[in-house]
Design an enzyme around this catalytic site. Structure first.
Site, PDB file in Angstrom:
ATOM      1  CB  SER A 125      -0.868  -0.018   1.269  1.00 22.64           C
ATOM      2  OG  SER A 125      -1.444   1.242   1.480  1.00 22.64           O
ATOM      3  CE1 TYR A 149      -3.783  -2.982   5.612  1.00 24.95           C
ATOM      4  CE2 TYR A 149      -3.308  -0.656   5.238  1.00 24.95           C
ATOM      5  CZ  TYR A 149      -3.623  -1.908   4.742  1.00 24.95           C
ATOM      6  OH  TYR A 149      -3.770  -2.092   3.392  1.00 24.95           O
ATOM      7  CE  LYS A 153      -1.456  -4.601   3.286  1.00 34.50           C
ATOM      8  NZ  LYS A 153      -1.744  -5.932   2.753  1.00 34.50           N
TER       9      LYS A 153
END
Ligand code: NAD
Ligand code: UD1
Length: 337
Positions: A125, A149, A153
């Protein structure tokens, strides 16, 4: 033709990728635990392509279940979409995110290693760029994350890079998505948020359908065209097509590549709202609110690497993204069932 295992293949982006893979002639196997999606996606994929992918309802945390998928099929490459993706929830429940997105992914990579499958395309992302020093953002920018989060990644990017460093036969494509929105033009696949949406376009869709009263615009004092936040929105079908180019590349090359998938264009919150008003044919109410903590002013991609390496470039514009989001919203008042 090659066989591709798609983890998270019943989800929003994964289901669109399955359609594009099938239409490009790949054999597709889907694995998902249906935590954030339904098996009905498979029927929708079949309606669009004429082919229902083979499906395993398996959890990334189930090591034996993963081994079984690799034992029963001759898999050439994996596209790894499965994971949790809610930023706010990851701040409240970091362990849940590390367990699912890190432990689950390590299980997948271990099962791949055991089966001798060494080609993977990973859903990363643009969040790994944090607050970028300037825009457009290219792949060589510094990375740093601001929530668990995003950290999952970045950690996956590092783990996969280390695996490839230890065994040069691995091929790892780390795709850094900007802001995927929109839906399949057929209206059969799209995003079905759980509860009140946090992301802009799913929220606007609920205002347009009358389920929410007005859009809360998080700040209009950013140094942007109209003071509201600017993002690189990309049509989910364009994003899915980027995966076809990525998997074709991974099948032919070894090594690690980090690649932005965006359009290279930035749109402000109000520009997106106005594009959506055009799509749904009505005025949509909004109120300017305080800034949302953790938000950045502007974020859009330098797309040169994707074009050069993958020969891929996004085709759809913001009007088509809003049109297809609205079409999906109208046709699926109860989601994908
Ligand atoms: P999604 O929630 O629609 O799809 C993810 C799928 O993974 C779901 O179907 C869910 O059931 C499945 N899943 C979750 N945990 C699992 C587990 N332990 N075992 C098996 N299946 C599991 O999300 P999406 O928007 O399609 O996102 C796909 C990927 O792209 C995610 O990794 C996400 O973090 C990443 N990504 C998404 C965006 C975005 O804006 N949508 C942006 C950047 C990156
Ligand atoms: C969010 C995530 C990011 C993730 C990305 C794509 C956060 C802090 N970041 O980023 O990690 O990679 O989604 O899934 O959640 N906006 C409003 N009103 C709303 C919703 C959004 O004004 O109700 C504005 C935001 O302030 C922002 C823009 O719309 O300027 C886009 O927001 P959003 O869709 O949440 O995406 P990101 O903030 O880019």
């Amino acid at each position: 033709m090659s066989t591709i295992l798609v983890t998270g293949g019943t989800g929003y982006i994964g289901s669109h990728a399955c359609v594009e893979l099938i239409e490009s002639g790949y054999d597709v196997i889907v694995m998902d635990n249906l935590y954030n999606s339904t098996e009905a996606s498979l029927g929708r994929i079949e309606q669009i392509t004429g082919i229902r992918p083979k499906f395993y309802k398996t959890d990334l945390l189930d090591e034996e279940g993963l081994k079984k998928i690799f034992a029963e099929n001759s898999i050439d490459a994996v596209i790894h979409f499965a994971g949790y993706k809610a930023v706010g929830e990851s701040v409240a429940k970091p362990l849940l995110y590390y367990e699912n997105n890190i432990k689950g992914s390590i299980n997948l990579y271990a099962a791949m290693k055991e089966a001798g499958v060494k080609r993977i395309v990973f859903s990363s992302s643009a969040t790994v760029y944090g607050d970028p020093v300037r825009v457009p953002i290219s792949e060589d920018f510094d990375v740093h994350t601001t929530n668990p989060y995003g950290t999952t990644k970045l950690m996956n990017e590092m783990i996969l890079s280390d695996i490839a460093a230890a065994d040069p036969e691995w091929s790892v494509l780390l795709l850094r998505y900007f802001n995927p929105i929109g839906a399949h033009p057929s209206g059969l696949l799209g995003e079905v948020p759980n509860g009140v949406p946090n992301n802009l376009v799913p929220y606007i869709a609920r205002v347009a359908s009358g389920q929410l009263e007005y859009l809360r615009v998080w700040g209009n004092d950013y140094p942007t065209v109209d003071g509201t936040g600017v993002r690189d929105y990309i049509h989910v079908v364009d994003l899915a097509k980027g995966h076809i180019s990525a998997v074709a590349y991974a099948l032919e090359h070894n090594g690690v590549e980090k690649i932005n998938l965006g359009t290279g264009n930035g749109y402000s919150v109000l520009q997106v709202l106005h594009a959506y008003e055009k799509a749904c044919g009505k005025e949509l109410p909004y109120k300017i609110m305080e800034r949302r903590p953790g938000d950045i002013a502007s974020c859009y991609a330098d797309t040169a690497k994707a074009e050069k390496l993958l020969g891929w470039k996004a085709q759809y514009g913001i009007d088509e993204m809003c049109r297809d989001s609205w079409n999906f919203t109208l046709k699926n008042p109860n989601g994908i069932e």
